[in-house]
Motif scaffolding. Sequence first.
Motif, PDB file in Angstrom:
ATOM      1  N   PHE A  50       0.826  -1.205   0.000  1.00 58.66           N
ATOM      2  CA  PHE A  50       0.000   0.000   0.000  1.00 58.66           C
ATOM      3  C   PHE A  50       0.863   1.258   0.000  1.00 58.66           C
ATOM      4  CE2 PHE A  50      -3.342  -2.914   1.196  1.00 58.66           C
ATOM      5  CZ  PHE A  50      -4.451  -2.371   0.568  1.00 58.66           C
ATOM      6  N   ALA A  51       1.962   1.219   0.722  1.00 60.59           N
ATOM      7  CA  ALA A  51       2.861   2.374   0.750  1.00 60.59           C
ATOM      8  C   ALA A  51       3.475   2.623  -0.621  1.00 60.59           C
ATOM      9  CB  ALA A  51       3.955   2.157   1.785  1.00 60.59           C
ATOM     10  N   LEU A  52       3.729   1.567  -1.370  1.00 57.53           N
ATOM     11  CA  LEU A  52       4.336   1.713  -2.693  1.00 57.53           C
ATOM     12  C   LEU A  52       3.396   2.366  -3.706  1.00 57.53           C
ATOM     13  CD1 LEU A  52       6.267  -1.657  -3.020  1.00 57.53           C
ATOM     14  CD2 LEU A  52       7.226   0.611  -2.610  1.00 57.53           C
ATOM     15  N   VAL A  53       2.097   2.193  -3.519  1.00 54.52           N
ATOM     16  CA  VAL A  53       1.140   2.777  -4.471  1.00 54.52           C
ATOM     17  C   VAL A  53       0.329   3.906  -3.839  1.00 54.52           C
ATOM     18  CG1 VAL A  53       0.964   0.665  -5.835  1.00 54.52           C
ATOM     19  CG2 VAL A  53      -0.632   1.046  -3.959  1.00 54.52           C
ATOM     20  N   ALA A  54       0.875   4.527  -2.817  1.00 49.89           N
ATOM     21  CA  ALA A  54       0.161   5.607  -2.120  1.00 49.89           C
ATOM     22  C   ALA A  54      -0.242   6.705  -3.091  1.00 49.89           C
ATOM     23  CB  ALA A  54       1.044   6.183  -1.023  1.00 49.89           C
ATOM     24  N   SER A  55      -1.446   7.192  -2.908  1.00 50.75           N
ATOM     25  CA  SER A  55      -2.023   8.288  -3.718  1.00 50.75           C
ATOM     26  C   SER A  55      -2.063   7.959  -5.200  1.00 50.75           C
ATOM     27  CB  SER A  55      -1.243   9.585  -3.483  1.00 50.75           C
ATOM     28  OG  SER A  55      -1.288   9.944  -2.130  1.00 50.75           O
ATOM     29  N   SER A  56      -2.256   6.706  -5.529  1.00 55.91           N
ATOM     30  CA  SER A  56      -2.314   6.279  -6.935  1.00 55.91           C
ATOM     31  C   SER A  56      -3.631   5.574  -7.222  1.00 55.91           C
ATOM     32  CB  SER A  56      -1.171   5.307  -7.249  1.00 55.91           C
ATOM     33  OG  SER A  56       0.066   5.911  -7.038  1.00 55.91           O
ATOM     34  N   ARG A  57      -3.921   5.451  -8.493  1.00 55.48           N
ATOM     35  CA  ARG A  57      -5.081   4.668  -8.942  1.00 55.48           C
ATOM     36  C   ARG A  57      -4.531   3.371  -9.522  1.00 55.48           C
ATOM     37  NH1 ARG A  57     -10.224   5.625  -9.615  1.00 55.48           N
ATOM     38  NH2 ARG A  57     -11.428   4.485 -11.157  1.00 55.48           N
ATOM     39  N   VAL A  58      -4.927   2.254  -8.943  1.00 54.31           N
ATOM     40  CA  VAL A  58      -4.405   0.959  -9.372  1.00 54.31           C
ATOM     41  C   VAL A  58      -5.551  -0.017  -9.609  1.00 54.31           C
ATOM     42  CG1 VAL A  58      -2.184   1.205  -8.187  1.00 54.31           C
ATOM     43  CG2 VAL A  58      -4.095   0.193  -6.979  1.00 54.31           C
ATOM     44  N   SER A  59      -5.272  -1.031 -10.377  1.00 56.48           N
ATOM     45  CA  SER A  59      -6.229  -2.098 -10.615  1.00 56.48           C
ATOM     46  C   SER A  59      -6.366  -2.925  -9.338  1.00 56.48           C
ATOM     47  CB  SER A  59      -5.745  -2.996 -11.755  1.00 56.48           C
ATOM     48  OG  SER A  59      -6.488  -4.187 -11.793  1.00 56.48           O
ATOM     49  N   TRP A  61      -7.752  -5.960  -8.653  1.00 57.57           N
ATOM     50  CA  TRP A  61      -7.394  -7.376  -8.732  1.00 57.57           C
ATOM     51  C   TRP A  61      -5.919  -7.558  -9.074  1.00 57.57           C
ATOM     52  CZ3 TRP A  61     -10.551  -9.946  -6.095  1.00 57.57           C
ATOM     53  CH2 TRP A  61     -11.900  -9.620  -6.074  1.00 57.57           C
ATOM     54  N   GLY A  62      -5.403  -6.702  -9.918  1.00 60.83           N
ATOM     55  CA  GLY A  62      -3.981  -6.779 -10.246  1.00 60.83           C
ATOM     56  C   GLY A  62      -3.110  -6.500  -9.028  1.00 60.83           C
ATOM     57  N   PHE A  63      -3.515  -5.526  -8.239  1.00 59.48           N
ATOM     58  CA  PHE A  63      -2.770  -5.177  -7.038  1.00 59.48           C
ATOM     59  C   PHE A  63      -2.787  -6.326  -6.035  1.00 59.48           C
ATOM     60  CE2 PHE A  63      -2.721  -3.141  -2.781  1.00 59.48           C
ATOM     61  CZ  PHE A  63      -1.421  -2.661  -2.815  1.00 59.48           C
ATOM     62  N   VAL A  64      -3.942  -6.895  -5.802  1.00 58.82           N
ATOM     63  CA  VAL A  64      -4.053  -8.013  -4.862  1.00 58.82           C
ATOM     64  C   VAL A  64      -3.203  -9.178  -5.336  1.00 58.82           C
ATOM     65  CG1 VAL A  64      -5.626  -9.744  -3.936  1.00 58.82           C
ATOM     66  CG2 VAL A  64      -6.332  -7.370  -4.031  1.00 58.82           C
ATOM     67  N   PHE A  65      -3.308  -9.510  -6.621  1.00 56.45           N
ATOM     68  CA  PHE A  65      -2.550 -10.643  -7.149  1.00 56.45           C
ATOM     69  C   PHE A  65      -1.049 -10.395  -7.062  1.00 56.45           C
ATOM     70  CE2 PHE A  65      -0.419 -12.862 -10.624  1.00 56.45           C
ATOM     71  CZ  PHE A  65      -0.739 -14.170 -10.288  1.00 56.45           C
ATOM     72  N   MET A  66      -0.596  -9.210  -7.451  1.00 55.40           N
ATOM     73  CA  MET A  66       0.836  -8.912  -7.428  1.00 55.40           C
ATOM     74  C   MET A  66       1.371  -8.879  -5.994  1.00 55.40           C
ATOM     75  SD  MET A  66       1.928  -8.953 -10.429  1.00 55.40           S
ATOM     76  CE  MET A  66       3.579  -8.395 -10.089  1.00 55.40           C
ATOM     77  N   GLU A 120      -6.175   1.285   2.644  1.00 51.98           N
ATOM     78  CA  GLU A 120      -6.659   1.973   1.443  1.00 51.98           C
ATOM     79  C   GLU A 120      -6.949   3.438   1.759  1.00 51.98           C
ATOM     80  OE1 GLU A 120     -10.705   1.943  -1.280  1.00 51.98           O
ATOM     81  OE2 GLU A 120     -10.282   0.282   0.065  1.00 51.98           O
ATOM     82  N   ALA A 121      -7.581   3.685   2.889  1.00 52.71           N
ATOM     83  CA  ALA A 121      -7.902   5.062   3.285  1.00 52.71           C
ATOM     84  C   ALA A 121      -6.655   5.823   3.732  1.00 52.71           C
ATOM     85  CB  ALA A 121      -8.939   5.044   4.405  1.00 52.71           C
ATOM     86  N   TRP A 122      -5.805   5.187   4.517  1.00 52.91           N
ATOM     87  CA  TRP A 122      -4.614   5.865   5.024  1.00 52.91           C
ATOM     88  C   TRP A 122      -3.669   6.290   3.900  1.00 52.91           C
ATOM     89  CZ3 TRP A 122      -3.229   2.015   9.501  1.00 52.91           C
ATOM     90  CH2 TRP A 122      -4.109   2.204  10.551  1.00 52.91           C
ATOM     91  N   PHE A 123      -3.489   5.401   2.929  1.00 49.29           N
ATOM     92  CA  PHE A 123      -2.547   5.680   1.834  1.00 49.29           C
ATOM     93  C   PHE A 123      -3.230   6.287   0.609  1.00 49.29           C
ATOM     94  CE2 PHE A 123      -0.107   2.548   4.288  1.00 49.29           C
ATOM     95  CZ  PHE A 123       1.067   3.240   4.427  1.00 49.29           C
ATOM     96  N   GLN A 124      -4.523   6.563   0.709  1.00 51.67           N
ATOM     97  CA  GLN A 124      -5.303   7.202  -0.340  1.00 51.67           C
ATOM     98  C   GLN A 124      -5.150   6.495  -1.695  1.00 51.67           C
ATOM     99  OE1 GLN A 124      -3.893  11.220  -0.133  1.00 51.67           O
ATOM    100  NE2 GLN A 124      -4.946  11.606   1.785  1.00 51.67           N
ATOM    101  N   VAL A 125      -5.380   5.209  -1.660  1.00 45.73           N
ATOM    102  CA  VAL A 125      -5.297   4.393  -2.869  1.00 45.73           C
ATOM    103  C   VAL A 125      -6.682   4.362  -3.509  1.00 45.73           C
ATOM    104  CG1 VAL A 125      -4.819   2.095  -3.771  1.00 45.73           C
ATOM    105  CG2 VAL A 125      -3.434   3.003  -1.911  1.00 45.73           C
ATOM    106  N   ASP A 126      -6.747   4.637  -4.787  1.00 41.71           N
ATOM    107  CA  ASP A 126      -7.994   4.532  -5.560  1.00 41.71           C
ATOM    108  C   ASP A 126      -7.933   3.266  -6.391  1.00 41.71           C
ATOM    109  OD1 ASP A 126      -9.144   6.935  -4.686  1.00 41.71           O
ATOM    110  OD2 ASP A 126      -8.002   8.084  -6.169  1.00 41.71           O
ATOM    111  N   TRP A 127      -9.051   2.567  -6.462  1.00 43.57           N
ATOM    112  CA  TRP A 127      -9.116   1.320  -7.208  1.00 43.57           C
ATOM    113  C   TRP A 127      -9.763   1.519  -8.558  1.00 43.57           C
ATOM    114  CZ3 TRP A 127      -5.982  -1.525  -4.719  1.00 43.57           C
ATOM    115  CH2 TRP A 127      -5.993  -1.609  -3.344  1.00 43.57           C
ATOM    116  N   SER A 128      -9.290   0.831  -9.533  1.00 41.17           N
ATOM    117  CA  SER A 128      -9.989   0.747 -10.818  1.00 41.17           C
ATOM    118  C   SER A 128     -10.386  -0.714 -10.991  1.00 41.17           C
ATOM    119  CB  SER A 128      -9.096   1.214 -11.976  1.00 41.17           C
ATOM    120  OG  SER A 128      -7.965   0.387 -12.088  1.00 41.17           O
ATOM    121  N   TYR A 129     -11.637  -0.912 -11.425  1.00 38.98           N
ATOM    122  CA  TYR A 129     -12.153  -2.266 -11.565  1.00 38.98           C
ATOM    123  C   TYR A 129     -12.388  -2.608 -13.010  1.00 38.98           C
ATOM    124  CZ  TYR A 129     -12.908  -2.101  -6.565  1.00 38.98           C
ATOM    125  OH  TYR A 129     -12.730  -2.002  -5.214  1.00 38.98           O
TER     126      TYR A 129
END
Length: 129
Positions: A50-59, A61-66, A120-129
């Motif tokens: 989560f820290a690596l993708v902070a403030s980013s929009r990521v996939s 399912w891709g994020f979970v799998f990776m 997700e909230a702390w690192f402000q990660v946005d998900w794309s589905y």
Amino acid sequence: MFLAMLLGFFYQGIKLGLTAVMQARGRSTAALLLVAASAGLGLVAVIVPFALVASSRVSAWGFVFMAAACVAGVAAFAGAYLKRRFRATGKPIDGLSGAAVFLAAGAFPVNWFWLAQRLEAWFQVDWSY
């Protein structure tokens, strides 16, 4: 994948951990060290992605799998190395370290479902589905 991690890594971690704790001089201290190390590594394994993708929009399912694949790969390599080292040297600290790595990887699915929403909230990660 999560079920395989849970069962496979926990089996290896418990087996190696029991052997290492039984060979240690201070068994209760060794058991506490094992619990603390595996809990700490388990939390780091969930927080770092989560820290690596902070403030980013990521996939999502891709994020979970990776994240799961990276944790499994690192844990398999490090745990196997430390297990082999423990078998060669007989030093309980090597076995405890290997067991902590395996147990942390086994706890990854539980930690993920427990912490993902908060992180997700702390690192402000946005998900794309």
